[in-house]
Enzyme design. Structure first.
Site, PDB file in Angstrom:
ATOM      1  N   HIS A  46     -10.559  12.560  -0.983  1.00 13.85           N
ATOM      2  CA  HIS A  46     -10.318  12.999  -2.360  1.00 13.85           C
ATOM      3  C   HIS A  46      -9.964  14.486  -2.345  1.00 13.85           C
ATOM      4  CE1 HIS A  46     -10.650  13.432  -6.665  1.00 13.85           C
ATOM      5  NE2 HIS A  46     -11.568  14.383  -6.523  1.00 13.85           N
ATOM      6  N   ASP A  69      -5.234  13.864  -5.951  1.00 15.82           N
ATOM      7  CA  ASP A  69      -6.378  12.965  -6.119  1.00 15.82           C
ATOM      8  C   ASP A  69      -6.751  12.242  -4.823  1.00 15.82           C
ATOM      9  OD1 ASP A  69      -8.424  11.882  -7.852  1.00 15.82           O
ATOM     10  OD2 ASP A  69      -7.414   9.963  -7.608  1.00 15.82           O
ATOM     11  N   LYS A  84      -8.706  21.614  -9.239  1.00 12.86           N
ATOM     12  CA  LYS A  84      -7.769  21.396  -8.130  1.00 12.86           C
ATOM     13  C   LYS A  84      -6.364  21.107  -8.642  1.00 12.86           C
ATOM     14  CE  LYS A  84     -10.135  18.018  -6.330  1.00 12.86           C
ATOM     15  NZ  LYS A  84     -11.254  18.002  -7.296  1.00 12.86           N
TER      16      LYS A  84
END
Length: 319
Positions: free
Chosen positions: A142, A181, A163
């Protein structure tokens, strides 16, 4: 080299534009699981010690010329012994015609025969590279992967730390998105990691409050890339009062992924910090380190020389 992963033989036939001269048993479903490729030179003279029948077999100009000098009966004996092993396929390069004895034994033992127009060396190089790409160790993590000035930067951090928002700012600054992701990471060789996005979510990003966006359509094809080396890991974490953060950069931190050590930095997140610019500088600094220049070390050496000189001058005055 045996792999946990596999690739269909038919996929390799498509990728390398191979001509199918004969389909063997299970051709449509056969799975190749070995990265190595074999040229059956020693096997043509009957030496089968350490022979791995799970490898793809490539017959080149050298082997073909050797067999041309043999009689028909000798070739039949050679190919019968060779085809008795359950090989995935025999690939003939340079578009050479297969020997009748080869096709006869392939028919007898139900083996697959393929042909390539490429030279043997060029074909084997491409085939080995392709097999390693399909069969290499891999993991999904991730995070977000972006390319900054040619450096592949893998950004980790807990959900909601920023992020994706940071990645959008980097894209606006001219850099490229590889994955958001979920990042598929492959180990290519002993020291190289390659990252990409799962096909289903490639070029898409999720931004809280906006939803899913298509980066390629919004920012253009220059804003995305299918895969990139992973050269630096950036860990984003919420700023913690009282925590000690590296001020000089002398500490060489690494993150281990698939047994490969990747340089890493930890960047604390707080309101007002421009994370995109900081990560951009971290990527440039990491490239300088790989090229042999460490600014933190150079600065420390300069300070040490200054103090050594001051101490020497003080010592001279005392005398």
């Amino acid at each position: 080299m045996e792999s946990l992963y596999s690739v269909k033989l038919t996929r390799l036939v498509e990728d390398f534009h191979l001509e199918v001269l004969r389909k063997g048993k299970g051709y449509e479903k056969y799975l190749v699981r070995t990265q190595d490729v074999n040229r059956p030179g020693l096997q043509l003279i009957g030496f089968f010690d350490y022979f791995d029948p799970l490898r793809l077999q490539v017959l080149g100009k050298v082997e073909h010329t050797f067999l041309e000098g043999a009689s028909s009966e000798e070739r039949r004996r050679v190919f019968e012994q060779f085809m008795s092993y359950d090989i995935p396929a025999l690939i003939i390069t340079r578009e050479m015609e297969p020997f009748p004895e080869c096709m006869e034994m392939a028919e007898k033992y139900d083996r697959t025969i393929l042909r390539s127009p490429e030279t043997t060396s060029a074909f084997m190089g491409a085939l080995i590279t392709g097999l390693r790409n399909y069969l290499c160790p891999r993991i999904t993590r991730h995070g977000v992967l972006v390319e900054i000035y040619g450096e592949g930067v893998l950004i980790f951090g807990e959900s909601g730390v920023g992020k994706s928002e940071t990645a959008i700012e980097l894209i606006k600054r001219g850099h490229r998105l590889i994955a958001d992701d979920a990042v598929e990471i492959k180990r290519m060789g002993s020291f190289q990691l390659m990252g990409s996005a799962p096909e289903l979510i490639r070029h898409y990003m999720e931004l809280r409050g906006i939803g899913v966006i298509d980066v390629r359509r919004l920012f253009g094809v220059a804003a995305v890339k299918d895969e990139a080396n992973i050269d630096l890991v950036v860990n984003l974490e919420p700023w913690r009062d009282g925590a000690v953060y590296d001020r000089l950069g002398l500490e060489e931190l690494v993150t281990t992924i698939l047994d490969v050590e990747v340089p890493s930095v930890t960047i604390p997140v707080k309101p007002g910090r421009n994370l995109a610019v900081i990560i951009e500088v971290a990527a440039m600094n990491n490239r300088h380190k790989r090229m042999g220049y460490n600014a933190a070390q150079a600065f420390t050496d300069q300070i040490n020389r200054h103090f050594d000189q001051a101490m020497a001058e003080q010592s001279g005055e005392d005398q």
